[in-house]
Design an enzyme around this catalytic site. Structure first.
Site, PDB file in Angstrom:
ATOM      1  N   ARG A 219       1.105  -1.215  -0.341  1.00  0.00           N
ATOM      2  CA  ARG A 219       0.286  -0.184   0.294  1.00  0.00           C
ATOM      3  C   ARG A 219       0.964   1.288  -0.082  1.00  0.00           C
ATOM      4  NH1 ARG A 219      -3.336  -3.754   2.991  1.00  0.00           N
ATOM      5  NH2 ARG A 219      -2.590  -2.790   5.261  1.00  0.00           N
ATOM      6  N   PHE A 235     -11.385  -4.042  -6.216  1.00  0.00           N
ATOM      7  CA  PHE A 235     -11.167  -4.765  -4.289  1.00  0.00           C
ATOM      8  C   PHE A 235     -11.161  -4.512  -3.286  1.00  0.00           C
ATOM      9  CE2 PHE A 235     -11.239  -7.811  -8.692  1.00  0.00           C
ATOM     10  CZ  PHE A 235     -12.676  -8.635  -7.927  1.00  0.00           C
ATOM     11  N   ASP A 257     -15.634  -2.081  -4.531  1.00  0.00           N
ATOM     12  CA  ASP A 257     -15.834  -3.511  -3.813  1.00  0.00           C
ATOM     13  C   ASP A 257     -17.635  -4.327  -3.691  1.00  0.00           C
ATOM     14  OD1 ASP A 257     -14.271  -4.494  -2.103  1.00  0.00           O
ATOM     15  OD2 ASP A 257     -16.240  -5.305  -2.095  1.00  0.00           O
ATOM     16  N   ASP A 305      -6.735  -6.115  -6.191  1.00  0.00           N
ATOM     17  CA  ASP A 305      -6.426  -6.795  -5.439  1.00  0.00           C
ATOM     18  C   ASP A 305      -7.722  -7.488  -4.779  1.00  0.00           C
ATOM     19  OD1 ASP A 305      -5.321  -7.483  -3.031  1.00  0.00           O
ATOM     20  OD2 ASP A 305      -5.723  -6.085  -1.494  1.00  0.00           O
ATOM     21  N   CYS A 345      -3.437 -13.608  -4.076  1.00  0.00           N
ATOM     22  CA  CYS A 345      -3.341 -14.001  -2.698  1.00  0.00           C
ATOM     23  C   CYS A 345      -3.574 -15.186  -2.980  1.00  0.00           C
ATOM     24  CB  CYS A 345      -4.542 -13.306  -1.488  1.00  0.00           C
ATOM     25  SG  CYS A 345      -5.401 -13.440  -1.848  1.00  0.00           S
TER      26      CYS A 345
END
Length: 401
Positions: A219, A235, A257, A305, A345
């Site tokens: 970030r 996201f 989101d 993300d 991730c």
């Protein structure tokens, strides 16, 4: 009272011991020949080679594909309370004495990171005066009261809150529910500080253990690149990347989101940091990015993300399709000389797979792409050299012409 000494032995098939001598902590059922003795699920067992030589000591679970999780390679060491206290203390020392993350009452960081701290099946995060714990191993979950006592002794939190992972009951036979494990119930909002910024965290309802601590440094990097740019945070969850970008002087930020609860947190975080140039949009991210691309909208910096797309190897092809679609949208949305932050991730997707995919999408879009940085999680999420699977997070920063 669970015994700290072995109640049985798990014998490996011939020529299957090498990874475990090399300290990989997961012994899958397919590597085992037989079980000697009558260990119950959660019991301590010794792992031995096909010729009977001691390899390591771990915790047994007949219900899991990971039949034994290994913790010690010393035959003289019992897996007792003192063992777990020393191992947790060693994890804390990394965060406090080496990384110096324990600054003030609003500090937030990962205290214990499962395999990376040689504590397979246990994650502990600190959020101010409270801890969250997550157990992904039946045997460690069975020791939760002991773990909570040790954490209280070493860190003296006001409360310890248990979070559970979806699907873990089926994988491990572990039936736990979110709730207070020790001490006081945490408030609905805990305000943490990260690199001078404030973020509201809800330990009971937030994703993962409340917040994505692993993206802390990424970030900050995105923030440094955002000055004067139009930024899209896809996201966004609680708005982390967008808040950093806005604070660094982005001309505008759109945070997207699908979750209304996540966007409420994102709005709160924009307000507490005094930021007014953030627009919050609730939408299916795939559809919304496609819609903006069709409308001809462009951004100077795009952050992708998404959540984990694959939990098993069978889902990898579908996951790659998802990442490909997102990057196809991003190539259309990025202005000339734009910056793309591609996060993944999904541990089963390697850095090489992600880079190849991004490169292919750029070629198909007839865009030139330069990889500026290959990044991973913050240092409180280390990677165990013996268990590279602990290095799940990828963040690739690129420049797109």
């Amino acid at each position: 009272m669970i015994s700290a000494t072995p109640t049985g032995k798990v014998v490996l098939k011939p020529k299957r011991a090498l990874p475990f001598y090399a300290r990989h902590p997961w012994v899958f059922a397919g590597a085992t020949e037989r079980v000697e003795g009558t260990p119950a699920d959660g019991d301590v067992v010794d792992l031995v080679s096909s010729t009977g030589n001691f390899v390591a000591r771990g915790l047994f679970n007949s219900q899991s594909k990971i039949r034994v999780r290994l913790y010690s390679w010393d035959e003289a060491v019992p897996l007792d309370r003192a063992f777990f206290k020393e191992r947790i203390a060693r994890a804390i020392a990394l965060r406090h004495d080496v990384l110096h993350l324990n600054h003030g009452s609003a500090a937030a960081y990962r205290v214990v990171f499962s395999e990376a701290d040689v504590l397979s099946g246990m994650v502990v995060d600190r959020y101010g005066d409270y801890l969250t714990v997550q157990f992904t191993s039946l045997a460690i979950g069975m020791r939760r009261e002991m773990i909570a006592e040790i954490l209280t002794e070493l860190l003296n939190p006001k409360g310890i809150y248990l979070r559970t992972e979806k699907g873990i009951g089926q994988l491990e036979g572990l039936e736990l529910h979110d709730g207070l494990l020790a001490g006081e119930t945490p408030p609905a909002e805990i305000m943490i500080e990260e690199n001078g910024l404030k973020f509201a965290v809800n330990l009971a309802e937030g994703q993962k253990t409340g917040y994505y601590l692993d993206q802390r440094d990424n970030r900050a990097v995105v923030g440094r690149l955002a000055t004067g740019r139009r930024v899209l945070d896809a996201f966004c969850y609680s708005g982390g990347f967008g808040v950093y970008a806005a604070k660094a002087g982005a001309s505008e930020v759109e945070s997207v989101d699908a979750s209304e609860a996540a966007l409420r947190l994102a709005d709160r975080n924009a307000v507490v940091n005094g930021l007014s140039q953030i627009t919050l949009t609730q939408a299916d991210v795939f559809n919304y990015l496609g819609k903006m691309a069709t409308e001809g909208r462009t951004f100077d910096l795009v952050v992708l993300d998404p959540p984990k797309f694959a939990r098993n190897r069978a889902a990898i092809p579908q996951a790659l399709q998802g990442y490909r679609k997102l990057h196809q949208h991003a190539m259309k949305l990025l202005a000339k000389d734009g910056i793309l932050a591609s996060c993944c991730c999904t541990g089963l997707i390697t850095s090489e797979m992600l880079e190849d995919l991004i490169s292919q999408v750029a070629v198909d879009a007839r865009r030139d792409l330069q990889i500026l940085e290959r990044r991973g999680p913050a240092a409180d999420h280390p990677v165990a050299a013996a268990c590279r699977e602990s290095g799940y997070l990828k963040c690739i920063i690129s420049r797109v012409w």
